[in-house]
Design a protein around this motif. Structure first.
Motif, mmCIF file in Angstrom:
data_model
loop_
_atom_site.group_PDB
_atom_site.id
_atom_site.type_symbol
_atom_site.label_atom_id
_atom_site.label_comp_id
_atom_site.label_asym_id
_atom_site.label_seq_id
_atom_site.Cartn_x
_atom_site.Cartn_y
_atom_site.Cartn_z
ATOM 1 N N THR A 31 0.203 3.110 -2.184
ATOM 2 C CA THR A 31 0.950 2.833 -0.970
ATOM 3 C C THR A 31 2.449 2.875 -1.234
ATOM 4 O O THR A 31 2.895 2.835 -2.386
ATOM 5 C CB THR A 31 0.590 1.445 -0.406
ATOM 6 O OG1 THR A 31 1.089 0.440 -1.298
ATOM 7 C CG2 THR A 31 -0.914 1.287 -0.240
ATOM 8 N N THR A 90 -4.554 8.330 -4.814
ATOM 9 C CA THR A 90 -5.135 7.081 -5.305
ATOM 10 C C THR A 90 -4.791 6.872 -6.779
ATOM 11 O O THR A 90 -4.483 7.818 -7.506
ATOM 12 C CB THR A 90 -6.673 7.074 -5.164
ATOM 13 O OG1 THR A 90 -7.229 8.079 -6.022
ATOM 14 C CG2 THR A 90 -7.099 7.322 -3.735
ATOM 15 N N SER A 123 0.905 0.505 -10.202
ATOM 16 C CA SER A 123 0.297 -0.351 -9.186
ATOM 17 C C SER A 123 0.959 -1.726 -9.183
ATOM 18 O O SER A 123 0.991 -2.396 -10.220
ATOM 19 C CB SER A 123 -1.197 -0.494 -9.471
ATOM 20 O OG SER A 123 -1.759 -1.560 -8.736
ATOM 21 N N ASP A 179 -8.344 3.797 -10.491
ATOM 22 C CA ASP A 179 -9.445 2.897 -10.123
ATOM 23 C C ASP A 179 -9.907 3.088 -8.687
ATOM 24 O O ASP A 179 -10.759 2.349 -8.199
ATOM 25 C CB ASP A 179 -9.049 1.440 -10.367
ATOM 26 C CG ASP A 179 -7.856 1.002 -9.523
ATOM 27 O OD1 ASP A 179 -7.322 1.828 -8.757
ATOM 28 O OD2 ASP A 179 -7.455 -0.174 -9.650
ATOM 29 N N GLY A 180 -9.340 4.090 -8.010
ATOM 30 C CA GLY A 180 -9.773 4.402 -6.654
ATOM 31 C C GLY A 180 -8.993 3.722 -5.560
ATOM 32 O O GLY A 180 -9.166 4.052 -4.378
ATOM 33 N N THR A 181 -8.103 2.781 -5.893
ATOM 34 C CA THR A 181 -7.327 2.107 -4.862
ATOM 35 C C THR A 181 -6.222 3.033 -4.357
ATOM 36 O O THR A 181 -5.624 3.780 -5.144
ATOM 37 C CB THR A 181 -6.707 0.805 -5.387
ATOM 38 O OG1 THR A 181 -5.863 1.115 -6.511
ATOM 39 C CG2 THR A 181 -7.792 -0.167 -5.823
ATOM 40 N N PRO A 182 -5.942 3.029 -3.068
ATOM 41 C CA PRO A 182 -4.909 3.917 -2.526
ATOM 42 C C PRO A 182 -3.524 3.558 -3.057
ATOM 43 O O PRO A 182 -3.214 2.380 -3.285
ATOM 44 C CB PRO A 182 -4.991 3.672 -1.014
ATOM 45 C CG PRO A 182 -6.315 3.023 -0.784
ATOM 46 C CD PRO A 182 -6.619 2.241 -2.017
ATOM 47 N N ARG A 236 -0.183 -4.360 -7.797
ATOM 48 C CA ARG A 236 -1.240 -5.344 -8.006
ATOM 49 C C ARG A 236 -1.527 -5.572 -9.486
ATOM 50 O O ARG A 236 -1.761 -6.706 -9.920
ATOM 51 C CB ARG A 236 -2.514 -4.863 -7.290
ATOM 52 C CG ARG A 236 -3.729 -5.757 -7.452
ATOM 53 C CD ARG A 236 -4.881 -5.233 -6.607
ATOM 54 N NE ARG A 236 -5.257 -3.881 -6.987
ATOM 55 C CZ ARG A 236 -6.155 -3.578 -7.934
ATOM 56 N NH1 ARG A 236 -6.764 -4.553 -8.595
ATOM 57 N NH2 ARG A 236 -6.452 -2.326 -8.214
ATOM 58 N N THR A 260 -1.654 7.545 -11.508
ATOM 59 C CA THR A 260 -2.178 8.542 -10.562
ATOM 60 C C THR A 260 -2.322 9.906 -11.219
ATOM 61 O O THR A 260 -2.672 10.876 -10.556
ATOM 62 C CB THR A 260 -1.236 8.689 -9.351
ATOM 63 O OG1 THR A 260 0.008 9.260 -9.789
ATOM 64 C CG2 THR A 260 -0.972 7.364 -8.677
ATOM 65 N N ASP A 315 3.728 0.205 -3.508
ATOM 66 C CA ASP A 315 3.658 0.443 -4.952
ATOM 67 C C ASP A 315 4.889 1.201 -5.441
ATOM 68 O O ASP A 315 5.416 0.931 -6.525
ATOM 69 C CB ASP A 315 2.397 1.236 -5.297
ATOM 70 C CG ASP A 315 1.119 0.461 -5.047
ATOM 71 O OD1 ASP A 315 1.009 -0.683 -5.539
ATOM 72 O OD2 ASP A 315 0.234 0.991 -4.354
#
Length: 524
Positions: A97, A89, A157, A92-95, A159, A178, A100
């Motif tokens: 992928t 992750t 990320s 911020d806790g988002t996985p 995003r 990460t 990314d």
């Protein structure tokens, strides 16, 4: 494939540490000047590796280890498959992928300027997400060194980093990675502050807070260590080894380094400004284009004396593109011996029985001993008949002129600078500084001397196509031998990695000379 075995501290030990013990203060010679992890600049990358991780890690000798990817394999001649660690992750806790990763590779390839990873990504044709945890990287032909090259591409990320600018990475929306540490702030000219990440796939780091404080002056950096103002310093100059080693507060730690001092030579101009005849006027032809002149320059150098005397023991003489322990080092390639008589004979055969004048350019603040080394090299060349004038310049001025703007056509005829490939692989060094320039293929991006040799290019092509590790290293040796026998560039010495460390701490030296908080621990 070897497994990554990082040094770990248990959670119980972490809670037992006093608050002061959880802060690590590093005195850093070079100032970090940017927070974007896809700008290829050594001091910046050193710090950013704490925050943003690549698919592949590197051990102290730059050999690949599992990183954000738990494994990888070649699935065809032109494709590799990388599998992300399960549960990986961002801070911020988002996985994390595969998308990314694809975005990060694309961003690193397309970012503009001089500080790019175009050389390391030259073999990539495309990247795609097979599923959430699997990335397929397709290459232009067989690319056996792709895992090594992926060690330099930070994962960000999509995003948060899409469309991001420098400010977004300096504590802004894109400062999410990460790694074991989070980015807090960069204060230009002062420091970088990191804090331990709450989420990471390894055991927590022992340091709650890490500060990289910029102290460019060598004496001031050592004084800060001895006064207890910092816990670790990098780039201890040889003249100050004794102060660090003899203090009851500190210890000196050194190791084999990857950064090598080269003399770059102008291979492309017919006539040059900085090579002159007895009348002080430019010669009618560029003497360095004659292989006998280049060989004479090579034989004029006493590399052992330069390493031991000019550098006061803080360097190792070298005659190739990788030192012992690094990928591509060839034990059969010796350090060239000085031979003044033969150098003079070669100059006479080349039509310069009385020698010629030559201005050598170098830095005067890039590393401890750079200007002094340049002066001694000038004396050695003068002893064989090449009357040298040394022009030592501040680093910013030197590289502006060495880069010829952004065309990488320096105004210099012979100049000295250190270089290390971020992959630590000998063939990657040659591909960057000696391979025939080909912007479309990302080859020769730092070939400032415009050297071009089809035989060496072909040998490097064989390296890129060879699957077997041992055979590939032999192919690297063959390519290096071609360049060395032609004196395409003159390797002189490699800088030793040197650190001053507070007593009570341990540090693992690295070939890239990075100062990694992840390699610093309290002594058992």
């Amino acid at each position: 494939m070897r497994l990554l075995r990082p040094l770990l501290m248990t959670a119980a030990l972490l809670t037992a540490l006093p608050a002061a013990a959880q802060e690590l203060r590093i005195g850093f010679k070079a100032a970090v000047d940017g927070s974007d992890p896809h700008q290829n600049y050594t001091p910046n990358r050193n710090v950013q590796l704490h925050v943003y991780e690549p698919l592949v890690f590197q051990d102290p000798f730059m050999r690949p280890l599992p990183g954000a990817a738990s494994s990888w394999r070649q699935i065809s001649d032109e494709a590799w498959e990388f599998t992300l660690r399960e549960g990986l992750t961002f801070h911020d806790g988002t996985p994390v992928t595969a998308d990314d990763v694809v975005f990060s590779i694309k961003r690193a390839r397309e970012i503009t300027g001089l500080r790019t990873f175009v050389g390391q990504t030259r073999s990539i044709a495309s990247a795609e997400a097979k599923d959430a945890r699997t990335v397929i990287i397709r290459t232009r032909g067989l690319s056996t060194l792709l895992p090594n090259q992926m060690a330099v591409i930070a994962i960000v990320s999509r995003r948060l980093a899409e469309g991001a600018v420098e400010a977004d990475f300096n504590g802004g929306r894109a400062a999410i990675g990460t790694g074991p540490y989070r980015w807090v702030r960069l204060s230009q000219g002062q420091d970088v502050v990191l804090e331990r990440a709450e989420r990471h796939w390894r055991e927590p780091e022992p340091w709650q807070r890490v500060t990289f404080r910029f102290i460019g002056n060598d004496s001031a950096r050592v004084a800060a260590l001895l006064a207890g103002d910092v816990d670790v310093i990098d780039n201890v100059p040889a003249a100050l080894y004794g102060r660090v080693r003899d203090s009851d507060r500190s210890q000196l730690i050194t190791g084999t380094g990857l950064f090598t001092l080269y003399m770059y030579l102008d291979h492309f101009r017919d006539q040059v400004v900085y090579a002159t005849g007895p009348d002080g006027q430019p010669l009618a032809r560029n003497p360095i284009r004659d292989p006998r002149v280049r060989q004479a320059m090579n034989l004029a150098l006493n590399r052992a004396a330069l390493a031991e005397r000019a550098m006061e023991g803080s360097a190792d003489p070298i005659g190739q593109f990788a030192g012992p322990g690094f990928i591509g080092h060839d034990p059969s390639l010796p350090v060239p011996a000085q031979d003044i008589a033969q150098a003079r004979r070669l100059l006479a055969e080349a039509g310069y029985p009385d020698g010629f004048g030559l201005t050598i350019h170098c830095t005067n603040n890039r590393f401890a001993g750079d200007s002094r080394t340049c002066q001694v090299v000038g004396q050695m060349l003068t002893s064989v008949g090449i009357r040298v004038t040394v022009d030592a310049l501040p680093t910013a001025v030197f590289f502006r002129r060495a880069n010829g703007g952004q065309g990488l056509d320096p105004e210099f005829t012979a100049f000295m600078a250190i270089f290390a490939s971020s992959t630590g692989v000998a063939s990657e060094t040659m591909s960057s500084i000696l391979r025939t320039r080909n912007a479309a293929l990302g080859q020769g991006p730092l070939n400032r001397g415009r050297y071009s040799n089809p035989a060496m290019d072909a040998a490097l092509d064989r390296v890129d196509r060879t699957l077997d590790d041992a055979e590939r290293e032999r192919a690297m040796g063959a390519a290096a031998r071609i360049a060395i026998e032609d004196n395409a560039i003159l390797p002189i010495f490699s800088l030793r990695a040197s650190y001053g460390v507070r007593r009570g701490l341990t540090l693992t030296p690295r070939g890239d000379q990075y100062t990694m908080a992840t390699g610093i621990r309290t002594a058992p």
